[in-house]
Design an enzyme around this catalytic site. Structure first.
Site, mmCIF file in Angstrom:
data_model
loop_
_atom_site.group_PDB
_atom_site.id
_atom_site.type_symbol
_atom_site.label_atom_id
_atom_site.label_comp_id
_atom_site.label_asym_id
_atom_site.label_seq_id
_atom_site.Cartn_x
_atom_site.Cartn_y
_atom_site.Cartn_z
ATOM 1 N N ILE A 255 0.812 -1.215 0.000
ATOM 2 C CA ILE A 255 0.000 0.000 0.000
ATOM 3 C C ILE A 255 0.841 1.259 0.000
ATOM 4 O O ILE A 255 0.308 2.350 -0.033
ATOM 5 C CB ILE A 255 -1.000 0.029 1.184
ATOM 6 C CG1 ILE A 255 -0.296 -0.229 2.499
ATOM 7 C CG2 ILE A 255 -2.106 -0.974 0.956
ATOM 8 C CD1 ILE A 255 -1.235 -0.219 3.688
ATOM 9 N N GLY A 256 2.114 1.111 0.018
ATOM 10 C CA GLY A 256 2.907 2.323 -0.067
ATOM 11 C C GLY A 256 4.377 2.006 0.006
ATOM 12 O O GLY A 256 4.783 0.913 0.391
ATOM 13 N N LYS B 60 5.163 -2.507 8.119
ATOM 14 C CA LYS B 60 6.196 -1.671 7.516
ATOM 15 C C LYS B 60 7.494 -2.454 7.508
ATOM 16 O O LYS B 60 7.977 -2.875 8.564
ATOM 17 C CB LYS B 60 6.342 -0.401 8.341
ATOM 18 C CG LYS B 60 7.271 0.586 7.728
ATOM 19 C CD LYS B 60 7.051 1.937 8.354
ATOM 20 C CE LYS B 60 7.817 2.993 7.586
ATOM 21 N NZ LYS B 60 7.367 4.316 7.915
ATOM 22 N N ASP C 196 10.389 14.233 13.478
ATOM 23 C CA ASP C 196 9.866 14.469 12.128
ATOM 24 C C ASP C 196 8.367 14.741 12.175
ATOM 25 O O ASP C 196 7.590 14.113 11.479
ATOM 26 C CB ASP C 196 10.193 13.273 11.232
ATOM 27 C CG ASP C 196 10.093 13.639 9.744
ATOM 28 O OD1 ASP C 196 10.055 14.848 9.447
ATOM 29 O OD2 ASP C 196 10.057 12.734 8.908
ATOM 30 N N GLY D 80 8.344 4.003 0.609
ATOM 31 C CA GLY D 80 9.148 5.190 0.825
ATOM 32 C C GLY D 80 10.603 4.832 0.678
ATOM 33 O O GLY D 80 10.944 3.716 0.308
ATOM 34 N N GLY D 81 11.435 5.774 0.972
ATOM 35 C CA GLY D 81 12.861 5.531 0.810
ATOM 36 C C GLY D 81 13.377 4.525 1.805
ATOM 37 O O GLY D 81 14.422 3.907 1.606
ATOM 38 N N MET D 82 12.664 4.364 2.879
ATOM 39 C CA MET D 82 13.171 3.526 3.948
ATOM 40 C C MET D 82 12.561 2.139 3.911
ATOM 41 O O MET D 82 13.171 1.175 4.317
ATOM 42 C CB MET D 82 12.784 4.187 5.268
ATOM 43 C CG MET D 82 13.557 3.757 6.445
ATOM 44 S SD MET D 82 13.106 4.897 7.757
ATOM 45 C CE MET D 82 13.599 3.957 9.160
ATOM 46 N N GLY D 83 11.366 2.048 3.436
ATOM 47 C CA GLY D 83 10.752 0.745 3.469
ATOM 48 C C GLY D 83 9.490 0.681 2.654
ATOM 49 O O GLY D 83 9.105 1.620 1.975
ATOM 50 N N VAL E 57 5.360 -0.496 2.796
ATOM 51 C CA VAL E 57 4.265 -0.761 3.721
ATOM 52 C C VAL E 57 3.273 -1.686 3.035
ATOM 53 O O VAL E 57 2.862 -1.449 1.893
ATOM 54 C CB VAL E 57 3.563 0.543 4.141
ATOM 55 C CG1 VAL E 57 2.516 0.237 5.191
ATOM 56 C CG2 VAL E 57 4.571 1.528 4.665
#
Lengths: 1011, 211
Positions: A143-144, A166, A259, A146-149, A151
């Site tokens: 479902i998504g 995640k 953040d 990002g740069g880190m992982g 999801v």
């Protein structure tokens, strides 16, 4: 993912492409599938020789013998702007993707290509509806990302519940990172709070770290902000309060989010009550990692923060604590109430610069519907100093109080829509002007609510000529409005319930009272005089690379050198090239807010021509320096201006100041010089200490605290000042204006001094023990702490560096050996007005309360000599010259209201020269043997005197031939008494700290000393 | 425009999909924070190397590096990789050299610096030919690029690539050693090389043709 049927055998080209890795990712799988079953192609592949390929060749030649497991860490970047280079992919906070967006269709563009997943993140699927397995979870869909992982939506096979999973893609091989990730995630998991998304499980499967979290309904705050309608004030207050509540809980455990931003705040809609307001859940607690984490520096995907929401200390890469989250919360609230972010820039570095150095305009200036207490709260959250920011707990209290206060007031005001502005915009910094507007925001807010249009539009109408085409709006509450007509005249009018406010197309307005009521009267004008509004200019600049305005320079684009602070002294960019002649011409208009006579001062190094409305105001084209004060009548309308400036030095030493007729004091007219944005290769270096010509303020730092002491290092390179609340010593490098260090002290500082060899800085404390703290100026480590026994008033180093002395508040002098610091001698003196050194530091000089200077042996503490009495009981301040042969004594007779300032020869006790003083001087400073003398006005006088202006606060004198101390210049600027006053060692600068909560450095005039 | 223009790189799937096909240079130009961070990592050792060569003291490195990267950031948009204009590395060298010059100028007259900086240490290559200096320079970039890339692959894939592509081993032998199919080894090599090309191709400018 269905594999196509095996292809026909591959061509030699296709095989080569495969071997060299030039095949597209989606073809890769097909080729691999084919190769799997085709031995002939395998053989052909084995026979291929691709060693001539440049990349392969480069690899074999340049790659290290063994794979480097870690890129070289780059911690050395971490000085002032570590974050400019290592800000991590903020995408890692992919809050928006943690949750299923049930009602948002997910197009193919947002469905990431699963083949791009690194190998083996998921174990093979075991059921039709899943895409793989991870630990005990059935992974259903991505479902998504990002740069880190990544999801996933997944199902817990044991508890049969849906979760958001995640999975970290990187770093699992890095033990340090892994440990840290697990540790922080565990801390976050231990945190159960209504406004923090809980962590179900933290784990690791086949080297992949993951976190299981609940799947939430709703949307992220960011998604909410991106769509209509804008948030109501009530929502903002609630969101702010709930976020602060969550933060307070985390901060109580010393957990820092690092953040906080709209992406990381989830607005969870209630399952069963669609009308209930959504609740805030903070996402990703404990996942954002520290700026000091090397893993983040090396780009492994750690989160450092999001530049626009980052606290200054975070942007600088300093230690971050819970107070950084409060800054981010401030940015968030600012964004929510004004529709704009307070800090921004065209790129990350400039955003970070803005975060570190810009003061945003208060929200209430941008959106008058914002309640003033909220605006003030936000401004305190946005304070550069973490100490000033209120705690999360305080924010909760403040916001809750605001919510309560609004609940009791007309709902219209509470539900007022806040301005919706392009969310990518930010507020251009502007000097903050404190205006007496306590009543207005709410009143205006009510008006806006009632007329039902956005505040921004109203402000524009009120602030300028009313626009045409506005309908009549009924007003059904009592409000006070300020109307600004086209001539700039302001009228405040009270509108009774039922009035109608009409704006006609021609810009005039009309207020129709309700039936049976009298026409509204103008409200009482304010009694307090306001500072005059500055004139504004709109100027076009042309730059010429000769001094005669003949060779225009094309392509000038960057606006780096805004000449607001003196002469661009601390702006390295305010120059074209060393020694290169150039000229600037500004053409445009100047406009005053109303008809008035303005006093302008034009100061320039180089020639200057100024024409206003055809009248030549300044015509000094061939002058080497220009300093002219002119009175110019401005009529409130735009008038033509042409300014031509010629510089032979390559530097833009030009300032244009206006005098506030109400409060006095000169302020720069905002003007800027544009220099071509050349490639850095030929950009000249930072300014050196050049000869300075005109006396002026050259550097101002408003620490917003009292500045009780200031000192220059003996080599002139550094300048330091002490401040209170919090007690700190701020240190600046005068070459580049940067701040290499700030020293925290445990107590209030009374005085500071550098050692003559620049190796030590000492500070005398006002604490009851009289702590004298000593720092090594190379490392800025505390090297010693001494106790004098009594609160310290002054500290001073002997010129030979052998001793230093402290004067207690009781006037007792203690002398320490600079190297054997334990040894100390107390001089048999009390009530010491001044302390100095004679004979190069081998004798201590004191000026006692009896007005008699005495000399002492610093070794034994024995008195060596008494001088002739030089001061009376009227003395207000005194100091000795550096060589210890003279003293400067200021005295004042309150009875007669006059005083004297004398430069006295100690040997004779006779004044060398003197001046009369109209005001008592609480501080005196002297440079050289009396070449310059400066006085600072004292507290007593300021408390009583009302007729004088800030112009008297700081005066510079020099000895004249007629045995007088001639007044050279009055440095305008300080608006309160001077607490600290010291000359720079080069005799070209003067530094002062004042109770007006500013520190300033002044330029002395350069000219030969009088005979 | 999104709320966090500077930080939104890769936030939405659309962007992510785009970035996988773009090289690091393009992504850095697009001001994608992650790409920028990688670019910094990629070139930090090289700038350190130049600083060292120019006798910039270690505590000044940070300043120089920061200045360099700020300049790169400001001007990256205008950088075009064209044969006649030289490589990114050459461009970076020009910037670094000027920043080092600035740094030397900034030093106070009384600072104890041994001699003046021999800036010629950082010089343009005289022509396109391979010199030992350039080889060292490229070595820094390769090492960082590989280290960055390695994180994106599982160890077996990486090891297979390394042995075949860098250490010139035969695929069959590597497959036997690592317990993989030969096919998997080829696939590993192809995958990594592809990523290397895609992401860092703009920076690994190997010399045109060396003997």
């Amino acid at each position: 993912m269905s594999a196509p049927p095996a292809l026909a055998c591959l061509s030699a080209d296709a095989l080569t492409a495969f071997d060299l890795g030039t095949v597209a990712e989606h073809e890769l799988d097909q080729i691999a599938d084919h190769l799997d079953g085709c031995t002939s192609c395998q053989r052909a592949l084995a026979r291929l020789d691709t060693s001539a390929d440049p990349l392969i060749r480069g690899l074999r030649r340049n790659a290290r013998p063994q794979p480097v497991s870690e890129p070289t860490p780059v911690p050395s970047i971490g000085s002032a702007f570590r974050a400019t280079v290592d800000f991590a992919p903020a995408v890692a906070g992919d809050g928006a993707t943690v949750v299923r967006k049930s009602d948002t269709p997910r197009g193919s563009a947002t469905g990431p290509n699963r083949s791009a997943l690194p190998d083996g993140v998921l174990a093979p699927p075991e059921a039709l509806d899943e895409i793989g397995r991870l630990s005990t979870y059935r992974v259903l869909r991505e479902i998504g990302r990002g740069g880190m992982g990544v999801v996933f939506e997944a199902e817990d096979t044991q508890l049969r519940r849906r979760v958001a999973l995640k999975v970290m893609l990187r770093g699992s091989t890095d033990t340090l990172h892994r440990e840290r990730f697990l540790r922080e995630a565990r801390t976050a998991a231990a945190l159960t709070h209504d406004h923090i998304v809980p962590v179900f499980q933290v784990g690791e499967d086949r080297g992949h770290l993951f976190i299981a979290m609940p799947l939430l309904k709703g949307e992220s705050l960011k998604a909410r902000l991106d769509r209509e309608p804008p948030l109501a004030l009530a929502d903002v207050l609630r969101i702010g309060r709930e976020t602060a509540t969550g933060l307070a809980a985390a901060h109580a455990r010393d957990l820092v989010h690092r953040d906080i931003k709209p992406d990381n705040l989830w607005l969870e809609s209630a399952e069963n009550e669609p009308t209930a307001p959504p609740r805030v859940k903070i996402l990703d607690f404990g996942l954002a990692r520290g700026a000091n984490d090397d893993a983040a520096v090396t780009g492994s995907g750690g989160v450092v923060g999001t530049p626009a929401y980052m606290a200054p200390e975070q942007a600088r890469g300093d230690e971050v604590d819970t107070r950084a989250d409060l800054f981010s919360l401030g940015v968030l609230l600012y964004r929510l109430v004004t529709g704009r972010r307070p800090f921004g820039g065209r790129d990350v570095p400039s955003t970070l610069l803005a975060v570190c150095y810009d003061t945003p305009r208060p929200p209430v200036e941008l959106a008058p519907s914002v309640p003033l207490p909220l605006s003030d709260l936000i401004m305190r959250l946005l304070d550069k100093s973490p100490d000033v920011r209120p705690s999360a707990r305080d924010v909760v209290t403040a916001l809750a109080a605001l919510e309560d206060s609004f609940r009791g007031s007309p709902t219209a005001s509470f539900g007022v829509a806040l301005p919706q502005v392009d969310s990518g915009s930010w507020v251009a910094p502007k000097p903050v002007r404190k205006a007496p507007r306590r009543r207005w925001p709410v009143a205006l807010a009510m008006l806006f609510a009632l007329v039902g249009i956005s505040a921004v539009v109203i402000v524009e109408i009120l602030g300028k000529v009313p626009k045409a085409g506005l309908d009549d709006r009924a007003i059904s509450a009592v409000v006070i409005i300020e109307i600004v007509d086209k001539d700039g005249n302001k009228t405040r009018v009270e509108l009774p319930v039922g009035s109608t406010f009409k704006v006609r197309p021609d810009g005039t307005y009309e207020i129709v009272p309700p039936k049976g009521q009298p026409a509204p009267k103008p409200a009482e004008p304010p009694a307090v005089p306001k500072p005059a509004e500055p004139p504004t200019c709109g100027l076009r600049r042309e730059l010429f690379v000769d001094a005669e305005l003949k060779k225009p320079l094309a392509g000038a684009k960057s606006v780096d050198a805004v000449m607001q602070w003196g002469w661009g002294e601390n702006r390295p960019d305010a120059r074209i090239a060393d020694g290169a002649a150039f000229a600037v011409r500004w053409t445009g208009f100047i406009k005053s807010p109303k008809q008035a006579e303005y006093q302008f001062r034009f100061v320039a190094r180089g020639g200057l021509r100024v024409t206003i409305n055809g009248e030549k105001v300044v015509n000094d084209w061939d002058a080497a320096t220009t300093d002219t004060t002119k009175k110019v009548a401005l009529n409130g309308r735009a008038q033509e201006v042409v300014i031509e400036y010629r510089s032979a030095t390559g530097r833009a030493d030009f300032a244009w100041l206006w005098t506030d007729p109400v409060w006095g004091g000169e302020r720069p007219v905002p003007t800027s010089i544009v220099f071509p944005d050349r490639e850095s290769a030929d950009r000249p270096s930072a300014p050196t200490n050049q000869e300075l010509v005109q006396p002026d303020e050259m550097w101002r730092i408003p620490p917003d605290a009292r500045v009780p002491a200031t000192a220059f290092s003996a080599n002139g390179r550094f300048v330091a000042f002490a401040r209170d609340t919090p007690d700190r010593i701020e240190l600046f490098d005068r070459l580049d204006g940067k701040q290499p260090e700030r020293l925290t002290v445990a107590h209030r500082v009374a005085d500071i001094a550098f050692s003559p060899d620049n190796s030590l800085l000492i500070a005398g404390g006002k604490d009851k023990d009289g702590t004298v703290q000593m720092w090594d100026t190379k490392t800025w480590a505390t090297v010693n702490k001494l106790v004098s026994g009594k609160p310290v008033a002054r500290v001073t180093f002997a010129p030979n560096g052998k001793w230093f002395a402290g004067v207690g508040e009781d006037g007792v002098v203690t002398v320490w050996n600079a190297d054997a610091t334990e040894k100390k001698v107390t001089l048999a003196t009390v009530v010491t007005h001044a302390i100095g050194w004679a004979d190069g530091g081998n004798r201590v000089l004191t000026l006692g309360g009896d007005g008699i200077p005495r000399e002492w042996n610093p070794e034994s503490g024995k008195k060596l000599a008494d001088h002739v009495r030089i001061a009376t009981a009227d003395a207000t301040a005194a100091t000795f010259t550096a060589d210890g042969t003279r003293a400067v004594v200021a005295s004042f007779q309150k009875r007669t209201g006059t005083g004297t300032l004398e430069l006295i020869e100690l040997a004779t006790g006779k004044p060398v020269c003197s001046a009369t003083l109209a005001v008592p001087a609480g501080r005196v400073a002297v440079w050289g043997n009396g070449r310059w003398v400066a006085t600072g006005v004292s507290e007593d006088w300021w408390n009583k005197g009302a007729k004088h202006t800030a112009y008297d606060a700081l005066v510079l004198y020099e000895p004249a031939a007629d045995k007088t101390l001639r007044e050279v210049h009055r440095f305008a600027g300080h608006t309160k008494w001077v607490d600290a006053l010291v000359f720079g060692p080069d005799g070209k600068t003067l530094a002062s700290g004042s109770s007006d909560r500013s520190w300033r450095q002044w330029r002395l005039p350069a000219r030969p000393a009088p005979k | 425009m999104t709320d966090d223009r500077v930080s939104s790189g890769g936030h939405d799937g659309e962007h992510t999909g785009l970035t996988t096909s773009l090289g690091l240079l393009e992504r850095a130009k697009a001001q994608e924070p992650a790409a920028w961070s990688r670019l910094v990592t990629l070139y930090s050792p090289l700038i350190d190397h130049w600083c060292r060569a120019c006798r910039v003291t270690e505590h000044e490195w940070a300043d120089v590096k920061q200045e360099v990267f700020l300049a790169v950031w400001r001007n990256l948009g205008g950088f075009r990789k064209e044969p006649e204009r030289g490589s990114f590395r050459g461009w970076l060298r020009t910037i670094t050299r000027s920043k080092i010059t600035d740094q030397h100028r900034k030093r106070p007259a009384d600072a104890t610096v041994v001699g003046s900086a021999p800036l010629d240490h950082v010089s343009e290559p005289s022509d396109g030919s391979e010199t030992p200096v350039i080889s060292t320079e490229l070595g820094h970039v390769y090492a960082q690029a590989l280290a960055l890339l390695e994180r994106d692959f599982v160890p077996a894939t990486w090891r297979a690539f390394w042995l075949v592509a860098v250490e010139c081993r035969r695929a069959e032998d590597v497959a036997a050693e690592l317990g993989l199919s030969t096919n998997a080894v080829y696939l590993a090599k192809s995958r990594v090389l592809r990523r290397l090309r895609d992401e860092f191709g703009d920076f690994l400018d190997p010399p045109p043709d060396a003997p």
